[in-house]
Write a protein that holds these residues in place. Structure first.
Motif, PDB file in Angstrom:
ATOM      1  N   ALA A 238     -20.446   8.610  -7.937  1.00 17.69           N
ATOM      2  CA  ALA A 238     -21.173   7.360  -8.176  1.00 17.69           C
ATOM      3  C   ALA A 238     -21.935   7.000  -6.911  1.00 17.69           C
ATOM      4  O   ALA A 238     -22.630   7.833  -6.358  1.00 17.69           O
ATOM      5  N   GLY A 239     -21.770   5.768  -6.401  1.00 17.36           N
ATOM      6  CA  GLY A 239     -22.552   5.415  -5.222  1.00 17.36           C
ATOM      7  C   GLY A 239     -21.808   5.621  -3.913  1.00 17.36           C
ATOM      8  O   GLY A 239     -22.305   5.241  -2.849  1.00 17.36           O
ATOM      9  N   ALA A 240     -20.608   6.193  -3.968  1.00 21.52           N
ATOM     10  CA  ALA A 240     -19.804   6.265  -2.746  1.00 21.52           C
ATOM     11  C   ALA A 240     -20.386   7.247  -1.734  1.00 21.52           C
ATOM     12  O   ALA A 240     -20.935   8.283  -2.099  1.00 21.52           O
TER      13      ALA A 240
ATOM     14  N   PRO B  39     -17.750  -6.558   3.766  1.00 16.72           N
ATOM     15  CA  PRO B  39     -16.748  -5.498   3.922  1.00 16.72           C
ATOM     16  C   PRO B  39     -16.851  -4.435   2.839  1.00 16.72           C
ATOM     17  O   PRO B  39     -17.140  -4.738   1.681  1.00 16.72           O
ATOM     18  N   LEU B  40     -16.623  -3.201   3.239  1.00 19.60           N
ATOM     19  CA  LEU B  40     -16.628  -2.073   2.304  1.00 19.60           C
ATOM     20  C   LEU B  40     -15.189  -1.671   1.997  1.00 19.60           C
ATOM     21  O   LEU B  40     -14.286  -1.924   2.790  1.00 19.60           O
ATOM     22  N   ASP B  41     -15.011  -0.999   0.870  1.00 15.28           N
ATOM     23  CA  ASP B  41     -13.734  -0.351   0.598  1.00 15.28           C
ATOM     24  C   ASP B  41     -13.813   1.053   1.168  1.00 15.28           C
ATOM     25  O   ASP B  41     -14.574   1.890   0.685  1.00 15.28           O
TER      26      ASP B  41
ATOM     27  N   ALA C 194     -13.807   2.943  -4.008  1.00 19.29           N
ATOM     28  CA  ALA C 194     -14.255   3.353  -2.672  1.00 19.29           C
ATOM     29  C   ALA C 194     -15.770   3.275  -2.530  1.00 19.29           C
ATOM     30  O   ALA C 194     -16.512   3.699  -3.406  1.00 19.29           O
ATOM     31  N   ASP C 195     -16.209   2.698  -1.415  1.00 16.46           N
ATOM     32  CA  ASP C 195     -17.630   2.729  -1.052  1.00 16.46           C
ATOM     33  C   ASP C 195     -17.891   3.858  -0.068  1.00 16.46           C
ATOM     34  O   ASP C 195     -18.976   4.401   0.003  1.00 16.46           O
ATOM     35  N   LEU C 196     -16.881   4.123   0.756  1.00 21.45           N
ATOM     36  CA  LEU C 196     -17.035   5.104   1.829  1.00 21.45           C
ATOM     37  C   LEU C 196     -15.727   5.880   1.963  1.00 21.45           C
ATOM     38  O   LEU C 196     -14.653   5.273   2.031  1.00 21.45           O
ATOM     39  N   VAL C 197     -15.806   7.203   1.984  1.00 17.66           N
ATOM     40  CA  VAL C 197     -14.608   8.010   2.209  1.00 17.66           C
ATOM     41  C   VAL C 197     -14.838   8.897   3.435  1.00 17.66           C
ATOM     42  O   VAL C 197     -15.826   9.629   3.509  1.00 17.66           O
ATOM     43  N   LEU C 198     -13.945   8.759   4.390  1.00 19.60           N
ATOM     44  CA  LEU C 198     -14.034   9.570   5.609  1.00 19.60           C
ATOM     45  C   LEU C 198     -12.977  10.666   5.529  1.00 19.60           C
ATOM     46  O   LEU C 198     -11.787  10.368   5.414  1.00 19.60           O
ATOM     47  N   TYR C 199     -13.414  11.906   5.574  1.00 18.25           N
ATOM     48  CA  TYR C 199     -12.495  13.043   5.537  1.00 18.25           C
ATOM     49  C   TYR C 199     -12.323  13.549   6.956  1.00 18.25           C
ATOM     50  O   TYR C 199     -13.218  14.217   7.484  1.00 18.25           O
ATOM     51  N   VAL C 200     -11.209  13.212   7.557  1.00 20.35           N
ATOM     52  CA  VAL C 200     -10.993  13.609   8.947  1.00 20.35           C
ATOM     53  C   VAL C 200     -10.287  14.959   8.933  1.00 20.35           C
ATOM     54  O   VAL C 200      -9.061  15.044   8.836  1.00 20.35           O
TER      55      VAL C 200
END
Ligand code: ARG
Length: 587
Positions: free
Chosen positions: A369-371, A112-114, A340-346
């Motif tokens: 960083a690595g996000a 699982p990712l954050d 956060a590993d992944l940020v989705l900007y909707v």
């Protein structure tokens, strides 16, 4: 294991045994159901690669896998297509596995990712309007989808509460209420009595001042100074600002609640305000940002840019931080504090340039960083004439009015079709709201998110076709069959091999669920869920018309059909939940 992954495995082994790369063995649902339920087209590519004849390759693969007990038929067609059809026993076996699994055959991800979904983006002093609608609906669905997949997901409203608009509101307040003690430069507070400024006032003041700032350099300067003073903590402005934030948020949270949307975090641009100064200074010190004409900027151009991407301004020559500055600091906060590993900007496609600049700046400054940062863009909701949806008077339509409109249309629909007739009034009102909101959400989510679409109240609220209300009705009907079976003491039992085509089709449709969910996740595209939910409901309705479940005289057959109803209902309920659509208890 899903059917498609099992069949892919099988065909991969067939390619391997024929001396070819397993990767050619990908099996998909057939687009020629008359020839087979599934197909593999890999022999064509394999032939080009190996410089062999595709029919010969496909023939060899067919021979390798033909003996598999799950297959009723495997054949070669055309230039080298492999068609596969399952035995009815195998179909029933797969449906039975799905029925026995609490996640309908879709294990949660093992790594699982954050994930943070940044969506809706309401602003201080503005009631929400149709522009926020798509962000809210699509973002909420993606949040649900990623969470179902097993990721750790936080939805954040990213409240617009810290830019130049705040300075404009201070100036507007000074114009309207010049005597207000909050505006005194020298006074240090405390400001016990909250000023009686309502959201309705702010909504009037804001567009007026915003328009005037556009053509009046002096006023613009005043707004910039007020912004800077607020941002550096002038007590009267801070007290006023807190009041503006509170009245705006209260009203917006009501709007979201009406849409069935809740946020895990209601952070604002201001949440990172303490990070702005050190971030800008740090970036300057590291050489990631530079001074240019009195401002501080991050150069984000890249060698192969086809069009010029201008530097992201972190601090203006007037000492103000901008929208991009708070976005950048928010990335740092999301990475450092929320891991956060992944940020989705909707967010609306019109902000693509902004996010390009911000994401590049985040990489340049090392703050991401690595996000992984993704802009999940979408098109606009238009009126029939193709222009963005407005009120009759030409103003932007408020979300409250829109919800009122769809609920009103739902009431009319229910009356027209004699639905929910005779139910107590509060229940009817609740159903109407659920149906109205479903119409609105489905009408949006059925579209490829990057396209624009036309808001069509009549079509969205129709009880037939690809609409939210149609799917709600299907789910309610499935539930009522199950309830009636329970009342009659009919158990549901193990799924038996299908005997009629409509039943087989429904079962095969159910088995596509895992791939549909995967595709929607990969493409960040809820329209795949919406489309499939509609297909599932239509196949169910054909099955229901042909197979008279409750009057079936053979008990094992009836029990098997009830299992099919139960599993289809669970699948449909899951899909609707992922779309953010509630199913009424009855209609
Ligand atoms: N408040 C912004 C607007 O109304 C949308 C915010 C989008 N999210 C972000 N991180 N910039 O335009």
């Amino acid at each position: 294991m899903s059917v498609l992954s099992d069949l892919t495995h099988l065909v991969e082994r067939g390619f391997e045994s024929s001396g070819l790369d397993a990767a050619y063995g990908k099996v998909v649902v057939s687009n020629r159901p008359d020839l087979g339920q599934f197909q593999c087209n890999g022999a064509l590519a394999a032939a080009r690669q190996a410089r062999r004849n595709p029919r010969e390759i496909a023939g060899s693969v067919v021979k390798e896998i033909a003996g598999d007990s799950r297959l009723a038929d495997v054949s070669l067609a055309g230039p080298g297509f492999i068609n596969l059809t399952l035995t009815d026993e195998a179909v029933a076996g797969y449906v039975s596995e799905m029925a026995d699994d609490s996640r309908l055959g879709m294990p949660a991800v093992s790594d699982p990712l954050d994930v943070i979904v940044d969506y809706a983006g309401p602003n201080v002093a503005k009631a929400m309007h149709v522009g926020h609608l798509r962000a809210t609906i699509i973002g909420d669905s993606l949040k649900r989808l990623f969470r179902f997949a097993g990721h750790r997901v936080l939805g954040d409203a990213h409240f617009g509460d810290w830019g130049l608009q705040m300075g404009m509101l201070m100036v507007a307040t000074r114009e309207r209420l010049p005597g207000l003690p909050h505006l005194d430069e020298g006074a240090g507070g405390p400001y016990a009595e909250p000023p009686s400024i309502t959201l309705a006032d702010l909504q009037q003041w804001y567009p007026d001042i915003a328009a005037r700032v556009g053509d009046d350099e002096e006023l613009a300067g005043e707004a910039r100074r007020a912004t800077r003073d607020l941002q550096s903590g002038r007590p009267g402005y801070v007290a006023l600002w807190e009041h503006f934030v509170r009245v705006s948020r209260e009203s917006q949270e009501r709007d979201f609640a009406d849409l069935g949307v809740e946020f895990d975090l209601w952070y604002g641009e201001s949440t990172v305000r303490h990070l702005l100064r050190p971030m800008v200074d740090g970036a300057l010190a590291r050489g990631a940002a530079v001074r240019s004409e009195g401002a501080v900027v991050v150069d984000v151009a890249e060698p192969d840019d086809k069009t010029e991407i201008s530097p992201l301004i972190l601090e203006t020559s007037h000492g103000a931080f901008l929208y991009g500055t708070t976005d950048l600091a928010t990335i740092a906060m999301r990475v450092d504090e929320l891991h956060a590993d992944l940020v989705l900007y909707v967010v609306d496609a019109r902000q693509a340039y902004h996010f390009e600049q911000v994401f590049r700046a985040a990489r340049r400054t090392g703050l991401a960083a690595g996000a992984v940062l993704e802009h999940i863009r979408f098109g606009t909701m238009n009126a029939r004439d193709g222009t963005p949806f407005k009120t009759r008077a030409g103003g932007v339509l408020g979300l409250q009015d829109l919800i009122g409109m769809v609920t009103g249309a739902a009431v009319a629909r229910l009356e027209e079709s004699d639905l929910a007739a005779g139910y107590p009034e509060p229940e009817r009102a609740k159903i109407a709201r659920q149906v109205g909101v479903a119409a609105l959400k489905f009408g949006d989510l059925i579209n490829n998110r990057t396209s624009n679409y036309v808001f069509d109240l009549r079509r969205f609220t129709s009880l037939e076709g690809k609409t939210g209300p149609y799917l709600q009705m299907a789910a309610v009907r499935m539930g009522s069959i199950l309830d009636r079976a329970v009342a009659k003491g009919f158990p549901s039992g193990p799924p038996m091999p299908p005997t009629v085509e409509v039943e087989r089709r429904l079962m095969l449709r159910m088995l596509q669920l895992p791939e549909v969910i995967d595709r929607a996740l990969d493409l960040r595209a809820p329209n795949h869920l919406a489309e499939y939910a509609y297909e599932l409901a239509s196949d169910f309705s054909r099955f229901y018309e042909a197979c008279h479940i409750l009057t079936e005289s053979d008990p094992p057959r009836r029990a098997s059909w009830l299992a099919t109803v139960r599993t289809s209902r669970r699948a449909l309920a899951l899909l609707l939940d992922l779309l953010g659509i509630e199913v009424p208890d009855r209609m």
